[in-house]
Write a protein that holds these residues in place. Sequence first.
Motif, PDB file in Angstrom:
ATOM      1  N   MET A  24       0.981  -1.602  -0.193  1.00 48.40           N
ATOM      2  CA  MET A  24       0.623  -0.077   0.072  1.00 48.40           C
ATOM      3  C   MET A  24       1.210   1.483   0.190  1.00 48.40           C
ATOM      4  O   MET A  24       0.364   2.485  -0.623  1.00 48.40           O
ATOM      5  CB  MET A  24      -0.873  -0.177   1.137  1.00 48.40           C
ATOM      6  N   GLU A  57       0.079   4.170  -2.958  1.00 46.64           N
ATOM      7  CA  GLU A  57      -0.292   5.356  -2.493  1.00 46.64           C
ATOM      8  C   GLU A  57       1.210   6.362  -2.827  1.00 46.64           C
ATOM      9  O   GLU A  57       0.838   7.082  -3.878  1.00 46.64           O
ATOM     10  CB  GLU A  57      -0.087   5.867  -0.835  1.00 46.64           C
ATOM     11  N   ALA A  84      -8.093   0.277  -4.068  1.00 49.49           N
ATOM     12  CA  ALA A  84      -7.691  -0.650  -3.262  1.00 49.49           C
ATOM     13  C   ALA A  84      -7.325   0.280  -2.465  1.00 49.49           C
ATOM     14  O   ALA A  84      -7.271   0.209  -1.080  1.00 49.49           O
ATOM     15  CB  ALA A  84      -5.604  -1.239  -3.664  1.00 49.49           C
ATOM     16  N   VAL A  85      -6.223   1.059  -2.551  1.00 49.39           N
ATOM     17  CA  VAL A  85      -6.662   2.405  -1.104  1.00 49.39           C
ATOM     18  C   VAL A  85      -7.846   3.120  -0.766  1.00 49.39           C
ATOM     19  O   VAL A  85      -7.841   3.377   0.791  1.00 49.39           O
ATOM     20  CB  VAL A  85      -5.969   4.012  -1.972  1.00 49.39           C
ATOM     21  N   ALA A 143      -8.204   0.810   1.858  1.00 51.61           N
ATOM     22  CA  ALA A 143      -7.547   0.745   2.884  1.00 51.61           C
ATOM     23  C   ALA A 143      -7.947   1.550   4.198  1.00 51.61           C
ATOM     24  O   ALA A 143      -7.787   1.394   4.714  1.00 51.61           O
ATOM     25  CB  ALA A 143      -6.503   0.955   1.867  1.00 51.61           C
TER      26      ALA A 143
END
Length: 193
Positions: A57, A61, A108-109, A112
Motif C-alpha cells: 500500500m 499510494e 485499493a487505496v 484501505a
Amino acid sequence: MAGSRPRRADARRNYDQLVEQARIAFAESGVDASLDEIARRAGVASGTLYRHFPTRMDLIETVLAERTAELVTLGRDLLSGKDAMEALSAWLRAALTHALAYQGLAAAVMSAALDRADDPASAWHAELFDVGAALLARAREAGAVAADADADDVLKLVAAIAWATPDDPARADRLLTLLRNGLRHGVLPDATR
C-alpha cells in the motif's frame, strides 16, 4: 505512505526507479503486480524496495500521489492556454488515461482508507476536482461549453467511461468524444417542464 524521499543520490535514484517501474507494472497488471518483479525491473534487490516501501500500500499510494500530482499540474498549466475548450479536452483525455491505467489502485487505496484515520484518496480527489472544475468554468465562461455543464457530473462521467471500457481504449476515446460533444451543446432538460 512512505516517508520523505531519500537524500543520497544512489538511494534517490533507486527510489525513483522503483516508483517508475511500479507505475508501469501497476498499469499493466493492477494492484497484484509482483513486487519482486518491480524490484528486478528497477535494478535493485527486493530488500531495497521494502526499505523504501514497507508495504504494498505504501508503494501504491506513492505511485497514485505522484500521478495525481502530475495530472493536477497539467490542469493548472492548461488554465493559461489560449483555447479553453482545447485545454479542457486535453485535461479530460489525461484524466481518462489516468483513470484507465490506475482504477484498481484507487479502489485499493479507498478500501484501505476505511481502516485508517487518514484518507489520501479524498485529498487527491479534491485536488483533481478543483482543477477540473476550474478548467470547465473557464470553458463555460468562454462560451465553449453549455451553461448547464457541471464539474461533478463531468468527472463522474470520465470515471464511468474508464470503468465501462477498461480494456477498450478506442471505445473509451469514442465515449470521451461523445461527452465533449454533449458539453458543447448542453444535455440537461429544463427542470421546470
